[in-house]
Scaffold this active site. Structure first.
Site, short mmCIF file in Angstrom:
data_model
loop_
_atom_site.label_atom_id
_atom_site.label_comp_id
_atom_site.label_asym_id
_atom_site.label_seq_id
_atom_site.Cartn_x
_atom_site.Cartn_y
_atom_site.Cartn_z
N ALA A 98 0.82 -1.22 0.00
CA ALA A 98 0.00 0.00 0.00
C ALA A 98 0.85 1.27 0.00
O ALA A 98 0.42 2.30 -0.53
CB ALA A 98 -0.95 0.00 1.19
N THR A 99 2.05 1.22 0.57
CA THR A 99 2.92 2.41 0.52
C THR A 99 3.18 2.80 -0.92
O THR A 99 3.03 3.96 -1.32
CB THR A 99 4.25 2.14 1.25
OG1 THR A 99 3.97 1.86 2.62
CG2 THR A 99 5.20 3.32 1.15
N ASN A 127 -5.79 3.05 10.47
CA ASN A 127 -4.91 1.99 10.97
C ASN A 127 -4.65 2.05 12.47
O ASN A 127 -4.13 1.11 13.03
CB ASN A 127 -3.58 1.99 10.21
CG ASN A 127 -2.96 3.37 10.16
OD1 ASN A 127 -3.56 4.29 9.61
ND2 ASN A 127 -1.78 3.51 10.72
N GLN A 186 -6.37 -1.07 5.18
CA GLN A 186 -6.88 -1.71 6.41
C GLN A 186 -8.29 -2.27 6.24
O GLN A 186 -8.85 -2.80 7.20
CB GLN A 186 -6.89 -0.69 7.55
CG GLN A 186 -5.52 -0.27 8.03
CD GLN A 186 -4.83 -1.34 8.88
OE1 GLN A 186 -5.46 -2.28 9.36
NE2 GLN A 186 -3.53 -1.20 9.05
N SER A 237 -3.22 -3.77 0.28
CA SER A 237 -2.00 -4.43 0.74
C SER A 237 -2.35 -5.84 1.17
O SER A 237 -3.29 -6.04 1.96
CB SER A 237 -1.45 -3.64 1.94
OG SER A 237 -0.34 -4.31 2.48
N HIS A 288 -0.59 -8.01 3.06
CA HIS A 288 -0.21 -8.52 4.39
C HIS A 288 -1.13 -8.05 5.51
O HIS A 288 -1.01 -8.50 6.65
CB HIS A 288 1.25 -8.21 4.70
CG HIS A 288 1.56 -6.80 5.11
ND1 HIS A 288 1.63 -6.43 6.43
CD2 HIS A 288 1.84 -5.69 4.39
CE1 HIS A 288 1.94 -5.13 6.51
NE2 HIS A 288 2.08 -4.66 5.28
N THR A 335 9.58 -7.36 -12.90
CA THR A 335 9.04 -8.73 -12.99
C THR A 335 8.03 -8.97 -11.88
O THR A 335 8.32 -8.70 -10.71
CB THR A 335 10.21 -9.74 -12.87
OG1 THR A 335 11.16 -9.42 -13.89
CG2 THR A 335 9.72 -11.16 -13.04
N CYS A 388 4.51 1.69 11.64
CA CYS A 388 5.39 2.48 10.78
C CYS A 388 5.99 3.65 11.54
O CYS A 388 6.93 4.27 11.10
CB CYS A 388 4.62 3.01 9.58
SG CYS A 388 3.61 1.76 8.84
N1 PMP Z 1 -1.94 2.61 4.63
C1 PMP Z 1 -2.42 2.15 5.79
C2 PMP Z 1 -3.74 2.67 6.29
C3 PMP Z 1 -1.70 1.21 6.53
O1 PMP Z 1 -2.18 0.76 7.69
C4 PMP Z 1 -0.46 0.75 6.01
C5 PMP Z 1 0.37 -0.25 6.79
N2 PMP Z 1 0.69 0.19 8.07
C6 PMP Z 1 -0.02 1.24 4.79
C7 PMP Z 1 -0.78 2.17 4.13
C8 PMP Z 1 1.28 0.76 4.19
O2 PMP Z 1 1.09 -0.55 3.74
P1 PMP Z 1 2.30 -1.48 3.28
O3 PMP Z 1 2.88 -2.05 4.54
O4 PMP Z 1 1.65 -2.53 2.43
O5 PMP Z 1 3.25 -0.63 2.52
#
Ligand code: PMP
Length: 377
Positions: free
Chosen positions: A72-73, A152, A180, A200, A202, A240, A326
């Protein structure tokens, strides 16, 4: 490890069904999905495209409108910086709100150096964006609005469908960080009315290192890539494809969508049990954020008068956090709680607890007994 994991907003364990589907793509079916002269490659390509179809179906999108990313980042950066890079004309305003994840706030902040006007809207004490201020800020000069679906730290759910209508009337694009949301609340990009959405794997029992960006009518969309390279993903995200991760994401997304309603009902029951038990031990506790507009199982709990680092030490045996993973290395108070006008003391007394797919009633009872023991030594 014999601790009880209660930080599912930081990440989730890979579901065994996901792992099982991924494994052959590390071993037997390892071909490069972009090669085109042998069956091994074709097999890998088909698996990645089936996975794209599964992720798309899980979020109500067309597969052709979905680009795989590293998470997601990257999806947030690609959405925000990619739309800004393609912008031509008078639309120079980008609007967001104060409790977004850093991977939205930071790229948007960087746009002010490129001649964009950045507007950050505040939230109420309940964490919901100030809709009146938001609709005032979105005008004919607005290029992009970025508002998340599920927060989050607090689990608060923003009224995205309503925000989408405001954006459509002004002709502004709407991006939504749904990292989320998958598996916790219903996610349908059409029903939400968004133009771009980030995901995302994970956070939804899939592997780390893969995510996706939905872009409505991708082929015609005004968006530019962040990287240049081999032209994969229609040139928008060259590199890739990590086929085992794509396959894992596909299964994770399918399970998340199929099991979302059942999970939400179970998480709500466990949440009620947990909150009741914690209140018996510490009657003055408070739940941060809107009481109803929130994803089930996501709790941001203030223990007034305590310090969260001391609480984390005291709650040995429970994996919880003070807020966003994070920001775990930073000592400053959570920007989310600050935006909700929580006092510094209350923000410092807050613990994030999140219930997951594999959390049991027995886990909840063990957590309650640990908290009771620590509260009444
Ligand atoms: N957006 C939100 C709302 C998140 O909770 C997170 C993960 N903490 C991210 C973005 C970033 O996701 P990723 O770890 O997949 O880069």
């Amino acid at each position: 490890m014999n601790t009880i994991y209660l930080d599912h907003q930081a990440t989730t364990p890979v579901d065994p069904r996901v792992l099982e589907a991924m494994t052959p793509f590390f071993t037997d079916h390892f071909g490069n999905p972009h090669a085109n002269t042998y069956v091994r490659a074709l097999h890998a390509r088909r698996a990645a495209e089936d996975a794209r179809q599964d992720v798309a179906a899980a979020v109500g999108a067309k597969a052709k409108d979905l680009v795989f990313t590293s998470g997601a980042t990257e999806s947030n950066n690609l959405a925000i910086l990619g739309i800004a890079a393609a912008a031509r004309g008078v639309r120079k305003r980008v609007v967001t709100q104060a409790t977004e994840h850093r991977s939205v706030l930071d790229p948007i902040a960087s746009l002010s150096e490129d001649g964009f006007e950045v507007v950050t809207i505040g939230v109420g004490h309940d964490g919901i964006v100030d809709l009146a201020a938001l609709s005032q800020a979105i005008d004919a000069k607005t290029l992009l609005v970025s508002i998340m679906l599920v927060n989050n730290e607090t689990g608060v759910v923003q009224p995205i469908a309503e925000i989408a209508k405001i954006c459509q009337m002004a002709g502004a694009l709407l991006h939504c960080d749904c990292a989320q949301a998958l598996g916790k609340v219903p996610v349908n990009v059409k029903a939400l009315g968004v133009d771009l959405a980030s995901f995302s794997a994970h956070k939804a029992y899939g592997p780390k290192g893969i995510g996706a960006l939905y872009v409505k009518n991708l082929r015609k969309a005004p968006i530019r890539p962040l990287f240049r390279g081999g032209g994969q993903e229609g040139g928008l995200r060259p590199g890739t494809l990590p086929v085992p991760l794509c396959v894992g994401f596909g299964v994770a997304a399918r399970l998340a969508a199929h099991e979302q309603a059942a999970f939400a009902a179970r998480a709500m029951r466990l949440q009620e049990r947990l909150c009741m038990g914690i209140r018996e031990a510490v009657p003055q506790v408070r739940l941060n954020g809107h009481p109803e507009n929130r994803a089930a199982g996501c709790l941001s709990i203030c223990f007034p008068g305590a310090r969260s680092d001391a609480l984390i030490d005291a709650f040995t045996g429970i994996d919880v956090s003070t807020g966003s993973a994070c920001e775990a290395t930073k000592t400053r108070a959570s920007h989310v709680l600050k935006a909700m006008r929580c006092s510094r003391a209350d923000a410092d007394a807050t613990i994030r607890m999140s219930i997951g797919r594999f959390t049991t009633e027995d886990d909840v009872d063990r957590i309650i007994s640990i908290i009771k023991r620590e509260a009444n030594p």
